[in-house]
Design a protein around this motif. Structure first.
Motif, mmCIF file in Angstrom:
data_model
loop_
_atom_site.group_PDB
_atom_site.id
_atom_site.type_symbol
_atom_site.label_atom_id
_atom_site.label_comp_id
_atom_site.label_asym_id
_atom_site.label_seq_id
_atom_site.Cartn_x
_atom_site.Cartn_y
_atom_site.Cartn_z
ATOM 1 N N TYR A 179 -33.955 16.715 21.512
ATOM 2 C CA TYR A 179 -33.177 16.437 20.312
ATOM 3 C C TYR A 179 -33.454 15.058 19.736
ATOM 4 C CZ TYR A 179 -30.369 20.418 21.637
ATOM 5 O OH TYR A 179 -29.951 21.681 21.955
ATOM 6 N N THR A 180 -33.149 14.933 18.465
ATOM 7 C CA THR A 180 -33.205 13.663 17.752
ATOM 8 C C THR A 180 -31.967 13.567 16.876
ATOM 9 O OG1 THR A 180 -35.615 13.822 17.637
ATOM 10 C CG2 THR A 180 -34.573 12.268 16.160
ATOM 11 N N LEU A 181 -31.401 12.387 16.791
ATOM 12 C CA LEU A 181 -30.283 12.141 15.881
ATOM 13 C C LEU A 181 -30.850 11.376 14.691
ATOM 14 C CD1 LEU A 181 -27.240 12.580 15.596
ATOM 15 C CD2 LEU A 181 -26.909 10.325 16.605
ATOM 16 N N ARG A 182 -30.753 11.984 13.506
ATOM 17 C CA ARG A 182 -31.315 11.371 12.301
ATOM 18 C C ARG A 182 -30.213 10.795 11.432
ATOM 19 N NH1 ARG A 182 -36.032 14.213 9.193
ATOM 20 N NH2 ARG A 182 -34.724 16.009 9.497
ATOM 21 N N GLU A 183 -30.465 9.601 10.937
ATOM 22 C CA GLU A 183 -29.545 8.882 10.061
ATOM 23 C C GLU A 183 -30.138 8.912 8.650
ATOM 24 O OE1 GLU A 183 -28.577 4.129 9.390
ATOM 25 O OE2 GLU A 183 -29.866 4.775 11.012
ATOM 26 N N LYS A 184 -29.313 9.273 7.671
ATOM 27 C CA LYS A 184 -29.778 9.291 6.286
ATOM 28 C C LYS A 184 -28.734 8.629 5.401
ATOM 29 C CE LYS A 184 -31.598 12.033 2.591
ATOM 30 N NZ LYS A 184 -31.715 13.281 1.917
ATOM 31 N N PHE A 185 -29.214 7.695 4.564
ATOM 32 C CA PHE A 185 -28.353 7.015 3.605
ATOM 33 C C PHE A 185 -29.147 6.870 2.309
ATOM 34 C CE2 PHE A 185 -26.806 3.102 1.562
ATOM 35 C CZ PHE A 185 -25.490 3.476 1.350
ATOM 36 N N LYS A 186 -28.719 7.590 1.292
ATOM 37 C CA LYS A 186 -29.415 7.616 0.000
ATOM 38 C C LYS A 186 -30.878 7.974 0.219
ATOM 39 C CE LYS A 186 -26.059 4.604 -2.132
ATOM 40 N NZ LYS A 186 -25.773 3.411 -2.876
ATOM 41 N N ASP A 187 -31.823 7.088 -0.117
ATOM 42 C CA ASP A 187 -33.255 7.382 0.051
ATOM 43 C C ASP A 187 -33.808 6.919 1.396
ATOM 44 O OD1 ASP A 187 -33.424 8.558 -2.441
ATOM 45 O OD2 ASP A 187 -33.944 6.678 -3.447
ATOM 46 N N PHE A 188 -32.962 6.293 2.207
ATOM 47 C CA PHE A 188 -33.387 5.778 3.512
ATOM 48 C C PHE A 188 -33.107 6.824 4.586
ATOM 49 C CE2 PHE A 188 -32.171 3.595 7.473
ATOM 50 C CZ PHE A 188 -33.379 2.957 7.741
ATOM 51 N N GLU A 189 -34.106 7.076 5.424
ATOM 52 C CA GLU A 189 -33.957 8.074 6.476
ATOM 53 C C GLU A 189 -34.739 7.618 7.701
ATOM 54 O OE1 GLU A 189 -34.708 12.860 6.733
ATOM 55 O OE2 GLU A 189 -34.537 11.898 4.774
ATOM 56 N N ARG A 190 -34.114 7.744 8.861
ATOM 57 C CA ARG A 190 -34.798 7.374 10.099
ATOM 58 C C ARG A 190 -34.158 8.072 11.282
ATOM 59 N NH1 ARG A 190 -32.697 3.491 13.799
ATOM 60 N NH2 ARG A 190 -30.573 2.947 13.229
ATOM 61 N N CYS A 191 -34.892 8.114 12.373
ATOM 62 C CA CYS A 191 -34.353 8.649 13.616
ATOM 63 C C CYS A 191 -33.802 7.486 14.426
ATOM 64 C CB CYS A 191 -35.429 9.377 14.391
ATOM 65 S SG CYS A 191 -35.863 10.929 13.607
ATOM 66 N N MET A 192 -32.640 7.702 14.972
ATOM 67 C CA MET A 192 -31.982 6.670 15.756
ATOM 68 C C MET A 192 -32.553 6.671 17.172
ATOM 69 S SD MET A 192 -28.168 7.375 14.263
ATOM 70 C CE MET A 192 -27.500 5.724 14.458
ATOM 71 N N THR A 193 -32.516 5.519 17.822
ATOM 72 C CA THR A 193 -33.038 5.418 19.180
ATOM 73 C C THR A 193 -31.968 5.857 20.186
ATOM 74 O OG1 THR A 193 -32.347 3.115 19.425
ATOM 75 C CG2 THR A 193 -34.558 3.509 18.518
#
Length: 103
Positions: free
Chosen positions: A40-54
């Motif tokens: 699994y991966t937990l992904r964070e998205k805010f407006k146009d910013f997107e990344r996978c959390m560590t």
């Protein structure tokens, strides 16, 4: 504290999240609650910013950086497939994995 995480398009609520709670602990809790094993991966998205959390990242600490806009942050649990352990032993444990390529 409660945190909303989208799982397969369905919003889920994770209760009991504290300042010490890591992303990996949230992933494991969700995977166990759903009865799904794998990576699994937990992904964070805010407006146009997107990344996978560590895995060791503290979820509330990250959300606090957004201030009043923290409610706009979307968290998504991504199931990346079976883990090596799943294929070998068929145990039901959530495993945190690196972020898959964005599509």
């Amino acid at each position: 504290m409660e945190v909303k995480v989208s799982v397969d398009g369905i919003p889920r609520v994770v209760c009991g999240v504290t300042e010490e709670t890591t992303c990996q602990e949230v992933v494991i809790a969700l995977a166990q609650a759903l009865g799904q094993s794998g990576r699994y991966t937990l992904r964070e998205k805010f407006k146009d910013f997107e990344r996978c959390m560590t895995p060791n990242e503290h979820l509330l600490e990250t959300l606090e950086k957004y201030g009043e806009q923290a409610r706009e942050v979307q968290l998504t649990l991504l199931h990346n497939g079976p883990s090596v352990w799943d294929e070998m032993s068929r145990t039901k444990v959530g495993r945190y994995q690196p972020c898959p390529p964005f599509q």
